[in-house]
Design a protein around this motif. Structure first.
Motif, PDB file in Angstrom:
ATOM      1  N   THR A 171       0.842  -1.198   0.000  1.00 51.92           N
ATOM      2  CA  THR A 171       0.000   0.000   0.000  1.00 51.92           C
ATOM      3  C   THR A 171       0.880   1.252   0.000  1.00 51.92           C
ATOM      4  N   ALA A 172       0.249   2.395  -0.239  1.00 49.98           N
ATOM      5  CA  ALA A 172       0.992   3.659  -0.220  1.00 49.98           C
ATOM      6  C   ALA A 172       1.599   3.906   1.156  1.00 49.98           C
ATOM      7  N   ASP A 173       0.852   3.587   2.206  1.00 46.87           N
ATOM      8  CA  ASP A 173       1.365   3.793   3.562  1.00 46.87           C
ATOM      9  C   ASP A 173       2.537   2.858   3.866  1.00 46.87           C
ATOM     10  N   ALA A 174       2.405   1.597   3.465  1.00 46.16           N
ATOM     11  CA  ALA A 174       3.484   0.633   3.697  1.00 46.16           C
ATOM     12  C   ALA A 174       4.747   1.045   2.944  1.00 46.16           C
ATOM     13  N   ASN A 175       4.585   1.510   1.724  1.00 42.65           N
ATOM     14  CA  ASN A 175       5.735   1.962   0.938  1.00 42.65           C
ATOM     15  C   ASN A 175       6.361   3.208   1.555  1.00 42.65           C
ATOM     16  N   MET A 176       5.517   4.094   2.104  1.00 40.77           N
ATOM     17  CA  MET A 176       6.036   5.294   2.756  1.00 40.77           C
ATOM     18  C   MET A 176       6.867   4.924   3.979  1.00 40.77           C
ATOM     19  N   VAL A 177       6.412   3.948   4.759  1.00 43.44           N
ATOM     20  CA  VAL A 177       7.161   3.498   5.932  1.00 43.44           C
ATOM     21  C   VAL A 177       8.552   3.016   5.523  1.00 43.44           C
TER      22      VAL A 177
END
Length: 271
Positions: free
Chosen positions: A59-65
């Motif tokens: 997800t976008a959030d997982a990739n951001m992390v």
């Protein structure tokens, strides 16, 4: 009572011999348990945690992390190398994972194993807010706070044994043991923990600035955290400084963090 002197000598000896240098402060810190023991245990526990919880991937959030974590790790490497600690991170095995949970929390195990809970993302709000959290958590690992906590607990337990031996024949032994437990916790262990949190705030601010993030965002993050607080204990009874204390400290450190970042040619900061 005859055991008191040998026990005191043992404790002092352990403190003198089992110390290491904090690369960020230059201070000597407790290291009764070596990293050669801590890191394999931490890596195993991390893998077990991931196997028992829902890891968010793709997800976008997982990739951001993962992206922010890598930038913070690069910032740490730059800072340590520039300050004479090249190779300090040789045994680190960086890993950044987003885990589905309502908990407003994040943590970093010794050796660079990081978890961000989805529940904290509404508080971090954006990439810079996440960098503030991750910088703080990474700082705990870099400063060996886990090692120090384990060492402090061992000394506290040794002290409890000493009190037990010294008061074994006293009718007030139970009172002495209770007083030691409360006194060592409130007077030593809790301030010890708050000191680690303050140190991690300071180091984390520098790391996020070197990584190119606006350090003042960290104070805004804690203002949002403060708005969420309900029934927080008095600071002297807590493992963490109050949000008000953290905000004040961070605001005072922002110029220093930016000055450190400029040493690495970082002059613009993402909000």
């Amino acid at each position: 009572m005859k055991f008191k002197k040998p026990l005191s000598i043992l404790i002092v000896g352990l403190i003198v011999v089992a110390c290491t240098t904090n690369p960020f402060t230059g201070k000597q810190t407790l290291a009764l348990v070596p990293n050669s023991q801590i890191l394999p245990m931490a890596f195993q526990q991390y893998d077990q945690f991931l196997s028992e919880n829902k890891v968010v991937n793709g997800t976008a959030d997982a990739n951001m992390v993962k992206s922010v974590g890598q930038k913070i790790a690069v910032a740490a490497e730059k800072y340590l190398t520039a300050n004479g600690y090249a190779g300090y991170l040789t045994d680190y095995r960086w890993e950044y994972n987003l885990v589905a949970s309502k908990d407003v929390n994040a943590w970093c195990m010794p050796g660079g194993k990081i978890v961000i809970y989805t529940g904290i993302l509404p508080i971090t709000k954006n990439e810079a807010g996440l960098a503030a959290v991750m910088g703080h958590e990474v700082a705990h690992a870099l400063a060996n706070h886990g090692q120090q906590r384990m060492s402090g607990t061992q000394l506290q337990e040794i002290g409890a044994v000493g009190v037990g031996i010294a008061t074994a024949n006293s009718k007030n032994a139970e009172i002495f043991n209770t007083a030691y437990g409360l006194g060592s916790n409130v007077g030593i262990m809790l301030p010890f923990s708050r000191g680690h949190e303050t140190e991690a705030d300071h180091i984390g601010l520098i790391l996020m600035a070197i990584a190119g993030y606006e350090p003042s965002v960290a104070a805004e993050l804690w203002q949002r955290m403060q708005a969420q607080e309900q029934g927080a204990p008095p600071e002297f009874l807590s493992t963490h400084p109050s949000s008000a204390t953290r905000i004040q400290n961070i605001q005072a450190w922002v110029p220093e963090a930016k000055a450190e970042a400029r040493k690495f040619n970082v002059t613009t900061f993402k909000r």
